[in-house]
Motif scaffolding. Structure first.
Motif, short mmCIF file in Angstrom:
data_model
loop_
_atom_site.label_atom_id
_atom_site.label_comp_id
_atom_site.label_asym_id
_atom_site.label_seq_id
_atom_site.Cartn_x
_atom_site.Cartn_y
_atom_site.Cartn_z
N MET A 1 0.85 -1.20 0.00
CA MET A 1 0.00 0.00 0.00
C MET A 1 0.89 1.25 0.00
O MET A 1 1.91 1.30 0.68
N LEU A 2 0.50 2.23 -0.78
CA LEU A 2 1.28 3.46 -0.85
C LEU A 2 1.27 4.19 0.48
O LEU A 2 0.25 4.22 1.19
N GLN A 3 2.41 4.80 0.82
CA GLN A 3 2.49 5.61 2.03
C GLN A 3 1.71 6.90 1.83
O GLN A 3 1.79 7.54 0.78
N THR A 4 0.93 7.29 2.83
CA THR A 4 0.14 8.52 2.78
C THR A 4 0.79 9.58 3.65
O THR A 4 1.21 9.30 4.78
N TRP A 5 0.86 10.80 3.13
CA TRP A 5 1.44 11.93 3.85
C TRP A 5 0.34 12.92 4.19
O TRP A 5 -0.61 13.10 3.41
N LEU A 6 0.46 13.56 5.33
CA LEU A 6 -0.56 14.49 5.82
C LEU A 6 0.03 15.87 6.02
O LEU A 6 1.21 16.02 6.35
N VAL A 7 -0.81 16.89 5.86
CA VAL A 7 -0.46 18.26 6.24
C VAL A 7 -1.19 18.55 7.55
O VAL A 7 -2.41 18.48 7.62
N VAL A 8 -0.44 18.86 8.60
CA VAL A 8 -0.99 19.08 9.93
C VAL A 8 -0.45 20.40 10.48
O VAL A 8 0.52 20.95 9.97
N GLN A 9 -1.09 20.88 11.56
CA GLN A 9 -0.68 22.13 12.19
C GLN A 9 -0.46 21.90 13.68
O GLN A 9 -1.32 21.31 14.36
N CYS A 10 0.66 22.37 14.18
CA CYS A 10 0.97 22.25 15.61
C CYS A 10 0.12 23.24 16.40
O CYS A 10 0.05 24.42 16.05
N TYR A 11 -0.50 22.76 17.47
CA TYR A 11 -1.34 23.65 18.28
C TYR A 11 -0.49 24.62 19.11
O TYR A 11 -0.95 25.69 19.50
N GLN A 12 0.79 24.26 19.33
CA GLN A 12 1.64 25.08 20.18
C GLN A 12 2.29 26.23 19.39
O GLN A 12 2.12 27.40 19.72
N CYS A 13 3.04 25.88 18.34
CA CYS A 13 3.76 26.91 17.59
C CYS A 13 3.03 27.35 16.32
O CYS A 13 3.49 28.24 15.61
N LYS A 14 1.90 26.68 16.01
CA LYS A 14 1.04 27.03 14.87
C LYS A 14 1.68 26.77 13.51
O LYS A 14 1.15 27.20 12.49
N ALA A 15 2.81 26.11 13.47
CA ALA A 15 3.48 25.86 12.19
C ALA A 15 2.85 24.67 11.49
O ALA A 15 2.47 23.68 12.12
N PHE A 16 2.73 24.78 10.17
CA PHE A 16 2.24 23.68 9.35
C PHE A 16 3.43 22.83 8.91
O PHE A 16 4.52 23.35 8.64
N GLN A 17 3.23 21.53 8.81
CA GLN A 17 4.32 20.64 8.44
C GLN A 17 3.74 19.33 7.90
O GLN A 17 2.55 19.07 7.99
N VAL A 18 4.63 18.53 7.30
CA VAL A 18 4.25 17.25 6.70
C VAL A 18 4.58 16.12 7.67
O VAL A 18 5.65 16.11 8.29
N ASP A 19 3.64 15.18 7.79
CA ASP A 19 3.87 14.04 8.66
C ASP A 19 3.28 12.79 8.01
O ASP A 19 2.28 12.88 7.29
N GLN A 20 3.90 11.65 8.23
CA GLN A 20 3.38 10.40 7.69
C GLN A 20 2.10 9.99 8.43
O GLN A 20 1.98 10.18 9.64
#
Length: 711
Positions: A1-20
């Motif tokens: 199965m292909l790996q899925t990547w997510l765009v999420v936002q940290c509640y503390q520093c508010k930065a958006f980043q990519v996570d598996q």
């Protein structure tokens, strides 16, 4: 199965980043190290590169909003000072120009953001407003001297910024914002360039975009518009933006409501009724503004989107948000399963390839010949849609129509949950095979529908030869391995004698119609490859299928697939996505008279400009159309024409009637002996006393507004 990547936002520093994507719904911020639960996913993809592009846009937009808040506070101070008699004198303006003040840190930050924005596609859309040109001169005359790159573009081009500014300057011009004429929009209508290809897309967007809700929206809109105009004297610019900054959204709309495109002149008499159930929690100011928006003609979705004085992406945000709230009823209702085999068995369609580009020449004759099979296939799709709630409740397998065997249930994965989406069934007695694909039933699947940027991944290009709708292609890619395995079981060799079926059907509705378009193409191509000389002809019945790809694919489809495109007149789903070009939308606030108000109210559109920051995507409609006129409905004939305009606040009732009940109602009349009449879903008004429960369209009767002139 292909790996899925997510765009999420940290509640503390508010930065958006990519996570598996992981089974455990927890993740750790890569910047501040904070461990947290996965609360919201802003985008997902099998390509980490696509997610990184989204993160870059969102973090840029987040920084712009922070800068914007500081600017708003500063402008408020200026206004208060001027209203109190302490305004800037002409000598002070001259002094500032002769002796520029030292730029503040915030000003440097804004310059950095503006320089970054200048590098991006000439500012096609703006995620956050610019400050007024007059304010730039007051705080730093060096900025306003020779003019920035953006100002030089505004002076030299008759493009997006000048057209937007004309909204507020010239009462004599007709319609709304243009985006530059690469693709040739007419005056007042958006223009866009040719679609660009790209690497693998397939990401679905969910939740709200990451910018904070904008306050004082009309004032911010004026700042951005005035900043895009050619430089004028500082005092003139102040006089232009200050009075308009206090206009509420409804005042802006009232100012432009009479300047509609000629094609929408008749619709201007029919206003949006804001008393519907979906507008209960909408704020009073926005409701007042929305009441001034014409209710779009239901059979002119694309002219409304592309030729409206409201920005195309803003109009799309209204439609998307309204439709996303109409996700299907996921309660288990076994009584709603109607066995279509009690009415007979499907009959393969006469081979009418190559399909005509539009309607068949004798639509009524085709319906008389095939209508009973259309009803059988549509009822099978409805049963599969109704089964999803039972699957979630008890996990029991789907029961196919009598006489048919379930070969496989092809699944999709949504937010880590595996859901049934397509059934491959076989009737060994009649030697018939059918691939049944359900439509949109969850909020996640509405996101798939609206992910209309096109993917050029290797699997898509290998099968279809062109970039395709990323959402539909992504679902097809998940279903195809299971469907292909069933085809190989039914057609094990190149000999017809070894086959377990002589007839093949592919059917789908809504999202399933779009995926079914791709599936019918893939099934016919695969069978042709396995049985080059004796391959059976696939009969494809696609109900309300949206457009899936460019003209190159449609040309191949019309020659390969013996398909039927069945569409009710007022169903907006098969009208999407607009041909020949569907404008792409960036995340964040859109330009136009309602951009900030719509964003602040929580209406969102899924970004579709990636990969490649594309301005528009090329789409074409498949051939073999069988239209269903509203005036041809066999039961409750007076009610169906009343759906001629879209009332967004009543989207659930509108969609259920036009997009679901209409197909059962129309096709049931072709079943011999009226056997399907008790399951017709025809009545929008109250069904006669003593009628079978199945004759009433669900959610009806309702208080859906009558289309009265001036309402």
């Amino acid at each position: 199965m292909l790996q899925t990547w997510l765009v999420v936002q940290c509640y503390q520093c508010k930065a958006f980043q990519v996570d598996q994507e992981k089974k455990a719904k927890k993740w750790q911020c890569k910047l501040c190290g904070e461990k947290q639960s996965l609360q919201r996913v802003y985008a997902r993809s099998h390509s980490a590169k696509d997610c990184r592009l989204v993160v870059q846009q969102y973090n840029t937009a987040r920084g712009a909003v922070e800068e914007e808040e500081a600017e708003r506070a500063l402008q408020a101070a200026y206004l208060q000072e001027e209203e109190g008699g302490g305004g800037w004198a002409e000598s002070e303006w001259e002094q500032v120009e002769e002796e520029p003040q030292q730029p503040q840190p915030q000003q440097q930050r804004w310059q950095a953001f503006q320089a970054q924005e200048d590098e991006e596609d000439e500012g096609w859309t703006v995620a956050a407003p610019e400050r007024p040109a007059g304010d730039k001169q007051k705080r730093g005359g060096a900025q306003a001297g020779a003019g920035s790159k953006r100002q030089r573009q505004a002076q030299q081009e008759q493009g997006a910024h000048e057209q937007e500014a004309s909204w507020w300057e010239d009462e004599g011009r007709s319609s709304g914002p243009g985006w530059g004429a690469a693709g040739g929009g007419s005056s007042g209508a958006p223009g866009w360039g040719a679609a660009a290809g790209g690497s693998h897309g397939g990401w679905q967007q969910g939740g709200k975009p990451p910018m904070q809700q904008a306050q004082q929206a009309p004032q911010q809109q004026q700042w951005r518009l005035q900043a895009s105009q050619p430089p004028a004297s500082q005092q003139q610019q102040q006089q232009q933006w200050r009075p308009q900054a206090s206009q509420p959204p409804q005042a802006q709309l009232q100012q432009h409501a009479l300047r509609l495109p000629s094609g929408a002149a008749a619709a201007a008499r029919i206003r949006t009724d804001t008393n519907g159930p979906l507008c209960v929690n909408v704020s009073a100011p926005f409701k007042a503004a929305l009441s001034l928006v014409p209710a779009p003609p239901a059979d002119q979705l694309c002219p409304t989107l592309l030729d409206s004085y409201i920005n195309t992406c803003d109009m799309g945000a209204l439609v998307e948000t309204a439709l996303s709230k109409t996700a299907g009823d996921l309660r288990c209702n076994p009584a709603g399963q109607v066995d279509p085999s009690q009415f007979g068995q499907p009959v393969p369609f006469r081979d009418r390839r190559p399909l005509p580009a539009g309607n068949f020449s004798r639509v009524n004759a085709v319906y008389r010949e095939e209508g009973a099979t259309h009803y059988w296939l549509y009822r099978a799709v409805q049963n599969l849609e109704g089964y999803l709630g039972c699957f979630l409740a008890n996990g029991k397998p789907w029961v196919p129509p009598s006489g048919w065997q379930l070969l496989t249930m092809a699944n999709v994965t949504e937010n880590g949950q595996v859901l049934p989406f397509a059934a491959v069934i076989l009737n060994p007695t009649t030697r018939q095979l059918a691939v049944v694909i359900r439509g949109t039933m969850t909020g996640f699947e509405w996101g798939v529908d609206f992910t209309y940027n096109q993917t050029s991944d290797a699997g898509t290009l290998a099968m279809f030869g062109s970039p395709m709708h990323a959402g539909f292609a992504g679902v097809w890619a998940q279903l195809w391995p299971a469907v292909k395995a069933s085809l190989d079981y039914v057609f094990p060799t190149a000999r017809r004698l070894d086959a377990k079926a002589d007839d093949v059907f592919v059917t789908g509705h809504s999202l399933g119609g779009g995926v079914g378009t791709l599936m019918a193409f893939a099934v016919q191509r695969h069978i042709n490859a396995r049985m080059p000389l004796v391959a059976p002809v696939v009969s494809a019945a696609l109900f309300a299928p949206p457009n899936v790809g460019p003209p190159q694919f449609v040309g191949l489809y019309n020659r390969l697939v013996n398909g039927r495109r069945i569409a009710f007149q007022y169903d907006i789903v098969p009208q999407a996505f607009c041909t020949p070009s569907m404008p792409a939308c960036k995340p964040g606030i859109q330009p136009g008279p309602l951009g900030y108000a719509i964003y602040a109210e929580g209406f969102r559109i899924i970004p579709t400009n990636m990969p490649g920051n594309v301005k528009a995507w090329s789409y074409a409609q498949i051939g073999g159309s069988l239209p269903i006129p509203a005036t041809s409905m066999p039961v409750d004939a007076a009610s169906w024409p009343a759906l001629s305009n879209i009332q967004l606040c009543w989207a659930y009732q509108f969609l259920y009637a036009t997009h679901v009940c209409s197909y059962a109602c129309f096709t049931q009349q072709f079943v011999p002996g009226g056997k399907a009449a008790p399951y017709s879903s025809c009545w929008l008004s109250q069904a006669p006393s003593g009628s079978a429960p199945g004759v009433q369209c669900p959610t009806w009767p309702s208080a859906y507004p009558k289309m009265v002139a001036g309402k």
